[in-house]
Write an enzyme that holds these catalytic residues in place. Structure first.
Site, PDB file in Angstrom:
ATOM      1  N   LYS A  72      42.774  29.258 117.194  1.00 24.27           N
ATOM      2  CA  LYS A  72      44.017  29.392 116.538  1.00 24.27           C
ATOM      3  C   LYS A  72      43.584  30.147 115.019  1.00 24.27           C
ATOM      4  O   LYS A  72      42.763  30.392 114.688  1.00 24.27           O
ATOM      5  CB  LYS A  72      43.729  28.156 115.439  1.00 24.27           C
ATOM      6  CG  LYS A  72      45.362  27.945 115.173  1.00 24.27           C
ATOM      7  CD  LYS A  72      45.406  26.182 114.856  1.00 24.27           C
ATOM      8  CE  LYS A  72      46.700  26.408 113.430  1.00 24.27           C
ATOM      9  NZ  LYS A  72      47.213  24.902 113.314  1.00 24.27           N
ATOM     10  N   SER A 147      51.460  23.119 114.708  1.00 27.34           N
ATOM     11  CA  SER A 147      51.506  24.295 114.853  1.00 27.34           C
ATOM     12  C   SER A 147      50.570  24.985 115.124  1.00 27.34           C
ATOM     13  O   SER A 147      50.738  26.444 115.021  1.00 27.34           O
ATOM     14  CB  SER A 147      50.920  24.641 112.986  1.00 27.34           C
ATOM     15  OG  SER A 147      49.817  23.947 112.731  1.00 27.34           O
ATOM     16  N   SER A 171      49.539  18.614 113.668  1.00 25.79           N
ATOM     17  CA  SER A 171      49.551  20.259 113.898  1.00 25.79           C
ATOM     18  C   SER A 171      48.414  20.725 114.906  1.00 25.79           C
ATOM     19  O   SER A 171      48.543  21.007 116.324  1.00 25.79           O
ATOM     20  CB  SER A 171      48.801  21.039 113.388  1.00 25.79           C
ATOM     21  OG  SER A 171      49.922  21.406 112.480  1.00 25.79           O
TER      22      SER A 171
HETATM   23  N1  GLN Z   1      54.001  20.196 111.170  1.00 29.54           N
HETATM   24  C1  GLN Z   1      53.800  19.815 110.188  1.00 29.54           C
HETATM   25  C2  GLN Z   1      53.958  20.743 108.716  1.00 29.54           C
HETATM   26  O1  GLN Z   1      54.420  21.515 109.335  1.00 29.54           O
HETATM   27  C3  GLN Z   1      51.960  19.567 109.764  1.00 29.54           C
HETATM   28  C4  GLN Z   1      50.760  20.980 109.896  1.00 29.54           C
HETATM   29  C5  GLN Z   1      49.771  21.204 110.584  1.00 29.54           C
HETATM   30  O2  GLN Z   1      49.798  19.817 110.840  1.00 29.54           O
HETATM   31  N2  GLN Z   1      48.868  22.504 110.278  1.00 29.54           N
HETATM   32  O3  GLN Z   1      53.737  20.418 107.832  1.00 29.54           O
END
Ligand code: GLN
Length: 483
Positions: A72, A147, A171
């Site tokens: 990532k 994400s 995420s």
């Molecule tokens: N979707 C969540 C957010 O927008 C989690 C994101 C993540 O785990 N990095 O914060």
């Protein structure tokens, strides 16, 4: 079978039997990426020549010897860009390896390719990337989740054998569910965060995406452990996470949290998860009811704590040290202001503003402090539930992959995609998503994920429970058809 369709364990067999070489493996991946990534856009960058060079000297007898792993684009790898999918980091190149990368290299793995994400890991669809969205391999008009959408999509479309992502509020697990692969969020403190661009430091954790549960164990074996460079990593022993795989489930108690089987969950998701629970019963597990009464507060608490921490963490991006710098500043404040104005996208700005607000004097007690107290209640809910069960089973995401563009104008609706995943981050426990069926939507098959949540540092048993399901079902063998 195509080489790129193999699991990590399957690839290792071939590498060790010298049926293929690490260089063949990198070449096969490169060909697959060239063929399908134009449809998926899972990668932001990759350095084929550098990977090939590493492959030539790879020692296949090491735990992950010769296995390429996609990363990532929020984890630092020496000499490579690390953009966090943000314009503000354009031009930045890492001058050090994150601890997980150092450990992967020591285990013989080849970091290969940087995967797309929501800018600074803020989002649930990968649409917040400054460099274009990633498409779901099962239906390219839909999102891969987020994400870590790129890391999930490249594994699901066989453009990677495995990848690393980060999970702050779901995420890893949510995109794994939406793309039909395995995604593991380790316990907070299991894996070093050194070299991960911080979003919310008390919630962030790095973990693997893989095609099988066994592979997740193989990666966790390598990346886990105490790191003096991350004071929140804990000195817990690292067992062999594959050692318990294959054991039966007699005596294992699985908890069903009544707050997770609610209205608003897609009926096809609900029935797939219920069928998975029946399947567990047939494997000998005992199903018990548990309650996590503070679940309804999790989304609210998360979006206070995560934004507060993000507003502090992202203060360092000011045009002085990394990446983009606004041209011709009239002074320091002008440089800071314009660099951030130009460099950050709308969701990141929204979070910084929210986070600054909840930390500001007069509001700190009402929001931030209160959220911290409710966070403790959420953690206590899990502690109590784990007195009655060994693991908790529930949906990973309330619905299958949604259409790109469907949620982009409604941040609140997007935040609700995380409803079942964020409590685990607030509580610091581990969790995994495994494929458990398909929803039929507009004539398309869309993967559904089963989420299993485990006790702190209970990854070995979590993987055992997930593997027992996977090995007695066929869902993980299904593949998207990509031309
Ligand atoms: N979707 C969540 C957010 O927008 C989690 C994101 C993540 O785990 N990095 O914060």
């Amino acid at each position: 079978m195509e080489l790129t369709s193999l699991s990590v364990a399957g690839l290792q067999q071939k590498l060790r039997a010298k049926e293929v070489s690490p260089a063949d493996t990198v070449r096969a991946l490169e060909a697959r990426i060239a063929q399908v990534d134009p449809q998926i856009h899972g990668y932001l960058s990759r350095d084929f020549d550098a990977a090939l060079k590493l492959a030539e000297s790879a020692d296949v007898s090491l735990p992950l010897g010769g296995v390429p792993i996609a990363i990532k684009d929020v984890i630092n790898v020496t000499g490579e860009p690390c953009t966090a999918a943000s314009k503000i980091l354009l031009g930045y190149r890492s001058n050090y390896d994150a601890t997980v990368i150092r450990k992967l290299r020591a285990a013989g793995a080849i970091p290969f390719g940087r995967t797309n994400l929501d800018e600074f890991a803020m989002g649930s669809s990968t649409e917040n990337s400054a460099f274009g969205r990633t498409n779901n391999p099962w239906d390219t008009s839909r999102v891969p989740g987020g994400s870590s959408g790129g890391s999930a999509a490249v594994v699901a479309s066989h453009e990677a054998f495995a990848s690393l992502g980060s999970d702050t509020g779901g995420s890893i697990r949510q995109p794994a569910a939406l793309c039909g692969c395995v995604g593991l969020k380790p316990t907070y403190g299991r894996v070093s965060r050194f070299g991960l661009i911080a979003f919310a430091s008390s919630l962030d954790q790095i973990g693997p995406f893989t095609k099988t549960v066994r592979d997740a164990g193989l990666l966790l074996n390598v990346i886990s452990g105490r790191d003096p460079q991350d004071s929140t990593s804990l000195d817990e022993p690292v067992p062999d996470y594959t050692a318990q795989l294959g054991r039966d489930l007699k005596g294992v108690r699985l908890g069903l949290p009544r707050e997770y089987f609610i209205e608003g969950v897609d009926p096809q998701v609900d029935s797939a998860v219920r069928a998975a629970i029946k399947h567990y019963e047939s494997l000998g597990a005992e199903i018990v009811d548990v309650s996590l009464p503070n679940t309804e507060h999790a989304v609210g608490v998360y979006y206070i704590i995560a934004t507060a921490e993000a507003s502090a963490n992202l203060a360092r991006f000011d045009g002085v040290r990394y990446g983009h710098r606004a041209p011709d500043p009239t002074g320091l404040l002008d440089q800071y202001g314009r660099t951030r104005e130009e460099g950050f996208g709308p969701e990141v700005k929204r979070r910084i503003i929210l986070g600054t607000y909840v930390l500001s004097s007069g509001y700190y007690d009402a929001y931030y402090l209160r959220a911290q107290k409710v966070r403790t209640l959420i953690r206590d809910d899990f502690t109590k539930a784990f007195e009655k069960c060994d693991a908790i089973v529930c949906p990973t995401s309330p619905e299958p992959a949604f259409k790109a563009g469907d949620r982009s104008d409604d941040p609140l609706k997007m935040y609700l995609a995380d409803i079942f995943t964020i409590a685990a981050n607030l509580a610091g426990i581990c969790g995994i998503s495994v494929p458990c069926g398909f929803a039929n939507v507009d004539g398309r098959q869309l993967p559904i994920g089963l989420q299993i949540l485990g006790k702190p540092f209970g990854e070995a048993q979590l993987l055992q429970i997930a593997d027992a399901y996977e090995q007695s079902t066929d869902w993980h063998n299904a593949q998207p058809t990509l031309a």
